[in-house]
Design a protein around this motif. Structure first.
Motif, mmCIF file in Angstrom:
data_model
loop_
_atom_site.group_PDB
_atom_site.id
_atom_site.type_symbol
_atom_site.label_atom_id
_atom_site.label_comp_id
_atom_site.label_asym_id
_atom_site.label_seq_id
_atom_site.Cartn_x
_atom_site.Cartn_y
_atom_site.Cartn_z
ATOM 1 N N ALA A 27 -125.933 4.036 43.707
ATOM 2 C CA ALA A 27 -125.073 5.006 44.389
ATOM 3 C C ALA A 27 -124.150 4.309 45.383
ATOM 4 O O ALA A 27 -122.999 4.724 45.565
ATOM 5 C CB ALA A 27 -125.921 6.058 45.098
ATOM 6 N N MET A 28 -124.635 3.227 45.995
ATOM 7 C CA MET A 28 -123.756 2.447 46.878
ATOM 8 C C MET A 28 -122.615 1.836 46.067
ATOM 9 O O MET A 28 -121.468 1.838 46.506
ATOM 10 C CB MET A 28 -124.524 1.356 47.610
ATOM 11 C CG MET A 28 -125.279 1.873 48.810
ATOM 12 S SD MET A 28 -126.029 0.560 49.782
ATOM 13 C CE MET A 28 -124.592 -0.262 50.420
ATOM 14 N N TYR A 29 -122.939 1.323 44.881
ATOM 15 C CA TYR A 29 -121.883 0.810 43.996
ATOM 16 C C TYR A 29 -120.880 1.917 43.683
ATOM 17 O O TYR A 29 -119.670 1.712 43.747
ATOM 18 C CB TYR A 29 -122.471 0.264 42.687
ATOM 19 C CG TYR A 29 -121.457 0.277 41.580
ATOM 20 C CD1 TYR A 29 -120.464 -0.698 41.513
ATOM 21 C CD2 TYR A 29 -121.444 1.300 40.632
ATOM 22 C CE1 TYR A 29 -119.495 -0.652 40.519
ATOM 23 C CE2 TYR A 29 -120.478 1.343 39.644
ATOM 24 C CZ TYR A 29 -119.503 0.364 39.592
ATOM 25 O OH TYR A 29 -118.541 0.412 38.626
ATOM 26 N N ILE A 45 -136.802 12.697 46.904
ATOM 27 C CA ILE A 45 -136.574 11.339 47.403
ATOM 28 C C ILE A 45 -135.368 10.727 46.698
ATOM 29 O O ILE A 45 -134.516 10.087 47.313
ATOM 30 C CB ILE A 45 -137.838 10.476 47.194
ATOM 31 C CG1 ILE A 45 -138.976 10.975 48.080
ATOM 32 C CG2 ILE A 45 -137.547 8.999 47.460
ATOM 33 C CD1 ILE A 45 -140.327 10.371 47.752
ATOM 34 N N LEU A 46 -135.271 10.938 45.388
ATOM 35 C CA LEU A 46 -134.169 10.377 44.611
ATOM 36 C C LEU A 46 -132.836 11.036 44.968
ATOM 37 O O LEU A 46 -131.797 10.376 44.980
ATOM 38 C CB LEU A 46 -134.461 10.485 43.118
ATOM 39 C CG LEU A 46 -135.660 9.667 42.655
ATOM 40 C CD1 LEU A 46 -135.940 9.926 41.180
ATOM 41 C CD2 LEU A 46 -135.464 8.198 42.924
ATOM 42 N N LEU A 47 -132.850 12.323 45.258
ATOM 43 C CA LEU A 47 -131.620 13.003 45.668
ATOM 44 C C LEU A 47 -131.102 12.422 46.987
ATOM 45 O O LEU A 47 -129.908 12.146 47.123
ATOM 46 C CB LEU A 47 -131.853 14.508 45.800
ATOM 47 C CG LEU A 47 -130.644 15.334 46.228
ATOM 48 C CD1 LEU A 47 -129.536 15.227 45.186
ATOM 49 C CD2 LEU A 47 -131.038 16.775 46.441
ATOM 50 N N GLY A 82 -127.246 9.483 49.926
ATOM 51 C CA GLY A 82 -127.116 8.512 51.014
ATOM 52 C C GLY A 82 -126.430 7.230 50.574
ATOM 53 O O GLY A 82 -125.544 6.709 51.257
ATOM 54 N N GLY A 83 -126.814 6.723 49.413
ATOM 55 C CA GLY A 83 -126.189 5.509 48.900
ATOM 56 C C GLY A 83 -124.718 5.686 48.613
ATOM 57 O O GLY A 83 -123.894 4.821 48.909
ATOM 58 N N SER A 84 -124.362 6.831 48.061
ATOM 59 C CA SER A 84 -122.957 7.111 47.759
ATOM 60 C C SER A 84 -122.127 7.207 49.037
ATOM 61 O O SER A 84 -121.014 6.672 49.109
ATOM 62 C CB SER A 84 -122.843 8.414 46.959
ATOM 63 O OG SER A 84 -121.521 8.726 46.670
#
Length: 143
Positions: free
Chosen positions: A60-62, A120-122, A127-129
């Motif tokens: 998601a950060m990517y 947790i995955l949501l 958050g990563g995005s």
């Protein structure tokens, strides 16, 4: 990179399909590596969820960085696609007795793992995005 991403989004009708698919692939491969190794070493299915959270956060950060905007919708979409795939695999693996039970000794109908792990995955996806979008030079304000 941001200009190319914005142009590609406009050409796709507003959906960053390519970036989402790359992030989905990254999260699945990351889960197989991180979660799979932890599962083999520690024999507890919760380690797959932990590995999933870490790999989904990174993917998601990517995605946020590639989009150069902290848009939580893309992270949510990524998390929803990922959870659909991961939970299906884990549920089928548990029912076929290939994977260990999330809570050994509890009844089959106990769904705590299948309720908690998607949450947790949501959080990891959104958050990563958002963090990746901020790191990519994006701004929350459109004004």
């Amino acid at each position: 990179m941001a200009a190319a991403s914005q142009k590609q989004i406009a050409n796709n009708g507003g959906a960053p399909i390519r970036q989402i698919l790359i992030a989905l692939l990254l999260s699945i491969v990351g889960t197989a590596v991180i979660g799979g190794v932890l599962l083999l070493l520690l024999d507890n299915i919760w380690w797959i969820a932990g590995g999933s959270a870490v790999s989904l956060f990174g993917a998601a950060m990517y995605l946020g960085r590639a989009m150069a905007m902290p848009e939580p919708l893309y992270g949510t979409l990524l998390a929803a696609l990922y959870v659909s795939i991961a939970i299906t695999i884990i549920l089928v693996g548990t029912l076929l007795a290939v994977l260990p039970d999330p809570f050994p000794g509890l009844e089959i109908g106990d769904s705590t793992f299948f309720f908690v792990s998607p949450l947790i995955l949501l959080v990891s996806g959104v958050g990563g995005s958002a963090i990746g979008g901020k790191a990519g030079g994006g701004s929350q304000d459109d004004s």
